[in-house]
Design a protein around this motif. Structure first.
Motif, short mmCIF file in Angstrom:
data_model
loop_
_atom_site.label_atom_id
_atom_site.label_comp_id
_atom_site.label_asym_id
_atom_site.label_seq_id
_atom_site.Cartn_x
_atom_site.Cartn_y
_atom_site.Cartn_z
N THR A 1 7.88 5.44 9.63
CA THR A 1 8.22 6.55 10.35
C THR A 1 6.26 7.46 9.48
N ALA A 2 5.87 8.05 10.58
CA ALA A 2 4.92 8.85 10.15
C ALA A 2 5.05 9.58 8.58
N ALA A 3 5.84 9.92 8.19
CA ALA A 3 6.44 10.69 6.87
C ALA A 3 6.44 9.59 5.86
N LYS A 4 6.94 8.73 6.41
CA LYS A 4 6.63 7.53 5.33
C LYS A 4 5.35 6.83 5.08
N ALA B 1 1.05 -1.25 0.33
CA ALA B 1 0.46 0.12 -0.05
C ALA B 1 1.01 1.13 0.25
N GLY B 2 0.68 2.10 -0.17
CA GLY B 2 1.16 3.93 -0.79
C GLY B 2 2.03 3.74 -1.93
N LEU B 3 2.95 5.07 -1.65
CA LEU B 3 4.08 5.19 -2.84
C LEU B 3 5.36 5.43 -2.54
N THR B 4 5.78 4.45 -3.69
CA THR B 4 7.05 3.68 -3.49
C THR B 4 7.94 3.89 -2.04
N SER B 5 7.83 5.18 -1.76
CA SER B 5 8.83 5.36 -1.07
C SER B 5 8.22 5.34 0.54
N CYS B 6 7.29 5.21 0.64
CA CYS B 6 6.37 4.62 1.84
C CYS B 6 6.89 3.62 2.31
N LYS C 1 2.83 -6.88 17.67
CA LYS C 1 2.83 -5.87 16.08
C LYS C 1 1.86 -4.18 17.02
N VAL C 2 2.76 -4.00 16.92
CA VAL C 2 2.70 -2.12 17.36
C VAL C 2 2.29 -1.56 16.04
N ILE C 3 0.58 -0.41 16.11
CA ILE C 3 0.79 0.39 14.90
C ILE C 3 0.55 1.47 15.72
N ASN C 4 0.88 2.72 14.58
CA ASN C 4 0.72 4.24 14.62
C ASN C 4 -0.38 4.23 13.52
N THR D 1 4.72 -0.10 12.61
CA THR D 1 4.39 0.06 11.91
C THR D 1 3.27 1.51 11.21
N TYR D 2 3.51 2.48 10.02
CA TYR D 2 3.03 3.71 10.50
C TYR D 2 2.04 3.36 9.62
N PHE D 3 0.59 3.49 8.99
CA PHE D 3 -0.53 3.77 8.13
C PHE D 3 -1.14 4.83 8.47
N LYS D 4 -1.75 5.16 7.08
CA LYS D 4 -2.10 6.56 7.17
C LYS D 4 -3.58 6.34 6.18
N LEU D 5 -5.08 6.92 6.47
CA LEU D 5 -6.25 6.30 5.98
C LEU D 5 -6.00 7.61 4.64
#
Length: 191
Positions: free
Chosen positions: A20-23, A11-16, A71-74, A46-50
């Motif tokens: 981190t929150a930025a990635k 999921a997300g862009l190739t740089s994700c 497992k820890v999530i943000n 592991t960071y996720f953003k909808l």
């Protein structure tokens, strides 16, 4: 032309890479939602953003962070809505979740249950999370609109959490337990 929502790509862009929150992994559809569990790493956050509202109707959902709960999530919900989730979002919540609405979910089973999480064994922070129009069908005495059960020696910080128009017999959390004692929070919940 590749339909990325049904591809095997993360999921997300190739740089994700979710480190981190930025990635953060950017979650835009139900297929990317289904990939979240596989992207989470044991003993790391592991960071996720909808980035869009997501309708989970018609797809199966496996609860995030199953046993052994390492497992820890943000999860930054970005004020988006996940609707028609056919299960709890988390088996065991460990981390941070914010700015999210779970709408029209149905959670059923014979164990402790919550719409957001079935249990909390480590701890975490939940901010601005709304549970709306959900149904909890449980053959257990530990179920809650938000969390089924929390270990008594763990801290879950809640701020701006609402459970609205949700069919349960119980409170925000179903129970708080330790090895030596049990405390119920709210009423019994039986189907």
């Amino acid at each position: 032309s590749v339909n990325a929502s049904q591809s095997a790509q993360p999921a997300g862009l190739t740089s994700c890479d979710g480190t981190t929150a930025a990635k953060a992994y950017l979650i835009a559809d139900k297929y990317q939602m289904q990939a979240m569990g596989d992207l989470m790493v044991a003993d790391a956050t592991t960071y996720f953003k909808l980035v869009d509202n997501i309708d989970m109707g018609g797809v199966s959902w496996t609860r995030l962070n199953p046993d052994p709960f390492t497992k820890v999530i943000n999860l930054d919900g970005s004020n988006k809505t996940i609707s028609n989730l056919g299960n709890a979002l988390f088996q065991d919540f460990n981390g941070t979740a914010s700015n999210l609405t779970l709408d029209n979910s149905t959670v059923s089973g014979s164990e402790l249950l919550g719409v957001f999480a079935c249990s909390v064994n480590v701890g975490g922070t939940v901010t601005n999370v709304n549970i709306t129009n959900c149904r909890l069908d449980a053959a257990t005495s530990y179920c809650g609109g938000l969390i089924g059960q929390s270990a008594v020696d763990k801290t879950v910080s809640l701020s701006g959490v609402d459970v609205i128009d949700t069919d349960i017999t119980g409170g925000l959390a179903g129970g708080i337990t330790s090895r030596s004692e049990e405390r119920r929070v709210g009423k019994e919940c039986r189907s």
